[in-house]
Design a protein around this motif. Structure first.
Motif, mmCIF file in Angstrom:
data_model
loop_
_atom_site.group_PDB
_atom_site.id
_atom_site.type_symbol
_atom_site.label_atom_id
_atom_site.label_comp_id
_atom_site.label_asym_id
_atom_site.label_seq_id
_atom_site.Cartn_x
_atom_site.Cartn_y
_atom_site.Cartn_z
ATOM 1 N N THR A 51 7.607 -5.891 13.614
ATOM 2 C CA THR A 51 6.348 -5.879 14.034
ATOM 3 C C THR A 51 5.668 -6.636 12.843
ATOM 4 O OG1 THR A 51 5.877 -3.546 12.876
ATOM 5 C CG2 THR A 51 6.587 -3.449 14.939
ATOM 6 N N CYS A 52 6.028 -6.832 11.636
ATOM 7 C CA CYS A 52 5.234 -7.546 10.923
ATOM 8 C C CYS A 52 4.512 -9.051 11.129
ATOM 9 C CB CYS A 52 5.962 -7.981 9.504
ATOM 10 S SG CYS A 52 4.927 -8.743 8.259
ATOM 11 N N GLN A 53 3.156 -9.206 11.211
ATOM 12 C CA GLN A 53 2.500 -10.369 11.364
ATOM 13 C C GLN A 53 1.774 -10.987 10.392
ATOM 14 O OE1 GLN A 53 1.406 -11.251 15.618
ATOM 15 N NE2 GLN A 53 1.534 -9.029 15.880
ATOM 16 N N ASP A 54 1.983 -10.202 9.292
ATOM 17 C CA ASP A 54 1.180 -10.512 8.044
ATOM 18 C C ASP A 54 1.971 -10.321 6.682
ATOM 19 O OD1 ASP A 54 -0.857 -10.829 6.207
ATOM 20 O OD2 ASP A 54 -2.118 -9.217 6.518
ATOM 21 N N TRP A 55 2.373 -11.489 6.311
ATOM 22 C CA TRP A 55 3.060 -11.487 5.092
ATOM 23 C C TRP A 55 2.450 -10.902 3.677
ATOM 24 C CZ3 TRP A 55 5.842 -16.592 6.913
ATOM 25 C CH2 TRP A 55 6.974 -16.295 7.394
ATOM 26 N N ARG A 56 1.299 -11.121 3.871
ATOM 27 C CA ARG A 56 0.128 -10.428 2.711
ATOM 28 C C ARG A 56 0.527 -8.890 2.532
ATOM 29 N NH1 ARG A 56 -3.236 -14.564 4.052
ATOM 30 N NH2 ARG A 56 -3.926 -15.723 2.290
ATOM 31 N N THR A 57 1.274 -8.381 3.368
ATOM 32 C CA THR A 57 1.453 -6.860 3.013
ATOM 33 C C THR A 57 2.523 -6.579 2.098
ATOM 34 O OG1 THR A 57 3.289 -6.899 4.935
ATOM 35 C CG2 THR A 57 0.962 -6.445 5.592
ATOM 36 N N ARG A 58 2.874 -7.625 1.676
ATOM 37 C CA ARG A 58 3.847 -7.577 0.611
ATOM 38 C C ARG A 58 3.544 -8.625 -0.692
ATOM 39 N NH1 ARG A 58 5.814 -5.243 5.284
ATOM 40 N NH2 ARG A 58 7.543 -3.987 4.966
ATOM 41 N N ASP A 86 0.714 -1.127 0.001
ATOM 42 C CA ASP A 86 0.191 0.010 0.041
ATOM 43 C C ASP A 86 0.924 1.207 -0.134
ATOM 44 O OD1 ASP A 86 0.926 -0.033 2.470
ATOM 45 O OD2 ASP A 86 -1.366 -0.221 3.551
ATOM 46 N N ILE A 87 2.079 1.042 0.288
ATOM 47 C CA ILE A 87 3.039 2.167 0.132
ATOM 48 C C ILE A 87 3.629 2.423 -1.192
ATOM 49 C CG2 ILE A 87 5.118 3.269 0.894
ATOM 50 C CD1 ILE A 87 4.189 2.488 3.846
ATOM 51 N N ASP A 88 4.232 1.035 -1.870
ATOM 52 C CA ASP A 88 4.933 0.973 -2.825
ATOM 53 C C ASP A 88 4.388 -0.248 -3.658
ATOM 54 O OD1 ASP A 88 6.581 1.228 -5.071
ATOM 55 O OD2 ASP A 88 8.347 0.467 -3.825
ATOM 56 N N PRO A 89 3.011 0.049 -4.341
ATOM 57 C CA PRO A 89 2.636 -1.033 -5.151
ATOM 58 C C PRO A 89 3.533 -1.743 -6.246
ATOM 59 C CG PRO A 89 1.689 0.944 -5.761
ATOM 60 C CD PRO A 89 2.428 1.041 -4.475
ATOM 61 N N ALA A 90 4.302 -0.752 -6.824
ATOM 62 C CA ALA A 90 5.020 -1.176 -8.127
ATOM 63 C C ALA A 90 6.479 -1.905 -7.493
ATOM 64 C CB ALA A 90 5.386 0.004 -8.788
ATOM 65 N N HIS A 91 7.045 -1.572 -6.721
ATOM 66 C CA HIS A 91 8.220 -2.195 -6.136
ATOM 67 C C HIS A 91 9.413 -2.025 -7.223
ATOM 68 C CE1 HIS A 91 6.243 -3.361 -2.470
ATOM 69 N NE2 HIS A 91 5.270 -3.921 -3.155
ATOM 70 N N ASP A 92 9.555 -1.093 -7.906
ATOM 71 C CA ASP A 92 10.378 -0.730 -8.931
ATOM 72 C C ASP A 92 11.873 -1.055 -8.621
ATOM 73 O OD1 ASP A 92 8.569 -0.674 -10.743
ATOM 74 O OD2 ASP A 92 8.706 1.429 -10.923
ATOM 75 N N LEU A 93 12.296 -0.327 -7.459
ATOM 76 C CA LEU A 93 13.577 -0.464 -7.060
ATOM 77 C C LEU A 93 14.038 -1.794 -6.526
ATOM 78 C CD1 LEU A 93 16.333 1.107 -6.227
ATOM 79 C CD2 LEU A 93 15.164 1.582 -3.899
ATOM 80 N N SER A 94 13.191 -2.426 -5.671
ATOM 81 C CA SER A 94 13.288 -3.588 -5.326
ATOM 82 C C SER A 94 13.678 -4.761 -6.298
ATOM 83 C CB SER A 94 12.394 -4.060 -4.140
ATOM 84 O OG SER A 94 12.236 -3.221 -3.261
#
Length: 631
Positions: free
Chosen positions: A480-487, A442-450
């Motif tokens: 703090t992540c507990q949800d891998w669906r965030t990526r 939700d912050i970087d949906p494209a993930h171009d740099l990564s």
């Protein structure tokens, strides 16, 4: 220390004069690569017994393959009542060893059980004195071929270093590229595990429930104590469902960023182990391996590197290593990461930082004592030059690299390791910038740099994979992540990369980085000269030229004929995946004709055309020689 793998196990068979046990202690699926367990009745004791069962007893079991004579000396451990993951038992008389046989046929086992002060830290054959019980007993069992298929690692065998820059399965012969999460580093800080960490006052707010993944647990999946563990098992199911194949975790972060992960009975006691918690870890790790998820064990982090024995490989360190090896070393696809951010490289260490001699001693302990010779890696920290070369025995690096320099840094350490006489495997397992690294969708949906700098930059530099760090300033961060669906959107892009290499049968293990072969300054190239070229272009490919390397060019020692012929050109979309497609040019031909400058290279420099769409976006170009079918 004396080598244990072959020398000690051979001596053990001669010195023990074993007698055959009257009842077999063997259980498990008796198949190649499956976990075989031996349970013995030993002395009744407990985690808190005055005579420490973790330091003052030593169980070793030697397994010998009858047909080949190959031997494995496997450490055992105190297992309380033998079912502690379910009962939370802290006492009992069960002693256990796990083994993963690498061949069918008859195997013999021979047990040695010794006692004495700190005998568990000794590698001397006759350290301490005989402890009775199972000491000197032996037996046989017969192993059948594995019946597993698909992602389950038991279908492929043990993952081993092939002497080059990659890992290969001993059973199937398949080479391995990894993609998976490197975060949260405190994966094992989980509310459903037994132990004191939930309420010891050390950052208890970071203990996880993994509740977002409860829906991913499936009927028939493992759990413990009437329903515990479902959410963590579900999280692993989700990662596997995305086509990823690795997961990473710290096994000790006392004094670290989280402080909730440790194998001990409590935060301050470092020579006694929480038997039930470790049994529950084993349930999780076993499920991961059956899903085809590589286990990246990170044994310390920066703040805890000197916690045991001030960084030296002393009593507590050796018992810690032995416990991890005894309980989890039988798994097929793993590496031992000896230190995350290791060595004296920042100020204000809470514990003593390790020096080069101590780092080399860590490597040496695992190289001498791991019967399976799993890969040994180390993370950022003190520069790695002290660990180069065959005498040290390090397998490779798990390193943090800024996305903009990933390709360059991976190549740098590949070159240095080759020059030193022991090629390293290198993985980009933490990405910079460290504050944001891989942000949520939700912050970087494209993930171009990564995608461009780290994912494809690493793979085309000759890395064996990536694990993905979540940054310390992001929501759903490294702690703090507990949800891998965030990526979720990025996991698709990582899977596309694995699919590209796998489905197109790219011989990456035979290829080397060769950016000098392409004219595009904003791209990378991995090449098997005269056969296969994989090119990544960050910003389109309308003017890209590939040098196929004729006899007058860069690869004169390989022979002119190798580079002549017709090559197919296909374009792969790294953003959306799918099959490679045709662009404006579908074939190029190197005839070897000398150009006007007479250097023989003009015909080898070929324009690759334009992609099938989106000429300004990133693309992967697959250039592959057409081989004439045999007559």
């Amino acid at each position: 220390m004396k080598p244990l793998l072959l020398l000690l196990s051979s001596c053990l068979l001669l010195a023990s004069a074993p007698t055959v046990a009257t009842a077999t202690p063997v259980s498990g699926e008796l198949k190649t690569w499956h976990k075989v367990t031996l349970d013995f009745a030993g002395p009744e004791t407990s985690e808190t017994d005055a005579y420490n069962p973790f330091t003052h007893y030593r169980l070793n079991v030697t397994f010998t393959h009858a047909a080949s004579g190959r031997t494995f000396l496997v450490p055992g451990y105190f297992a309380a009542d033998g079912n502690a993951g379910e009962t939370s038992a802290v006492s009992g008389s069960v002693w256990r060893a796990h083994f993963a046989p690498d061949a069918p046929g008859e195997w013999t086992w021979s047990a040695q059980f010794r006692k004495g002060r700190f005998v568990a830290a000794s590698t001397m054959l006759l350290a301490g004195e005989p402890a009775g019980f199972m000491d000197g007993k032996s037996g046989t069992f017969t192993i059948a071929p594995s019946n597993k298929t698909g992602r389950d690692f038991r279908a492929h065998g043990r993952l081993q270093h092939d002497g080059g820059h990659y890992l290969r399965f001993a059973g199937s012969g398949v080479y391995f590229l990894k993609q998976g999460p490197d975060a949260p580093e405190n994966f094992l800080s989980y509310a459903d595990f037994d132990g004191t960490f939930h309420q010891d006052g050390k950052k208890d707010n970071l203990v996880k429930t993994w509740a977002a993944h409860l829906r991913d647990w499936q009927n028939g999946d493992p759990m413990w104590q009437g329903g515990k563990g479902k959410a963590m098992i579900g999280a692993l199911n989700y990662i596997a469902s995305k086509g990823l194949n690795s997961v990473s975790m710290l096994t000790m972060n006392i004094e670290g960023d989280d402080q909730n992960v440790f194998p001990f009975t409590d935060y301050h006691t470092h020579d006694r182990y929480d038997v039930s918690k470790l049994d529950q870890w084993e349930i999780v790790f076993t499920h991961a391996q059956r899903l085809g998820l590589f286990l990246h064990f990170k044994l310390t982090e920066m703040e805890s590197q000197g916690l045991l024995d001030h960084g030296s490989v002393g009593l507590k360190t050796m018992v810690y290593y032995r416990e991890m090896l005894a309980r989890f070393g039988h798994h097929l696809a793993l590496n031992w990461n000896l230190g995350e951010e290791n060595g004296e490289w920042v100020t204000n260490h809470p514990t003593t930082p390790m020096n080069p001699d101590q780092r080399r001693a860590m490597v040496s302990w695992f190289r001498r004592n791991d019967p399976y010779q799993h890969p040994i890696v180390i993370h950022n920290g003190l520069p790695f030059t002290d660990l180069l070369g065959p005498d040290v025995g390090l397998t490779g690096l798990s390193i943090q690299i800024d996305s903009h320099s990933c390709n360059e840094v991976v190549q740098h350490w590949r070159r240095l390791s080759v020059a030193a006489g022991r090629p390293w495997i290198i993985a980009n397992d933490e990405q910079g910038p460290a504050n944001f690294a891989l942000p949520p969708d939700d912050i970087d949906p494209a993930h171009d740099l990564s995608r461009q700098g780290s994912l494809w930059g690493a793979l085309l530099a000759g890395a064996w994979g990536n694990e993905w760090y979540f940054g310390y300033k992001n929501p759903h961060s490294d702690l703090t992540c507990q949800d891998w669906r965030t990526r979720d959107k990025f996991w698709d892009q990582a899977r596309h990369a694995l699919d590209f290499f796998g489905k197109n049968k790219i011989p990456f293990w035979r290829m080397n980085p060769a950016n000098e072969l392409i004219s595009h300054r904003n791209g990378y190239c991995l090449a098997l000269p005269g056969d296969t070229y994989v090119i990544f272009l960050k910003s389109g490919g309308t003017k890209t030229i590939l040098n196929l390397g004729s006899a007058g060019g860069l690869y004169t020692g390989l022979g002119k004929e190798r580079f002549l012929g017709t090559y197919e050109i296909r374009w792969f979309d790294p953003r959306n995946g799918g099959d490679p497609r045709s662009g404006s040019i579908t074939t190029i031909t190197n005839t070897g004709n000398t150009g006007e400058d007479g250097d023989g290279d003009n015909n080898a420099r070929q324009f690759l055309g334009q992609p099938p769409s989106d000429p300004d976006r990133d693309w992967v170009i697959l250039v592959r020689k057409q081989h004439q079918a045999p007559q």
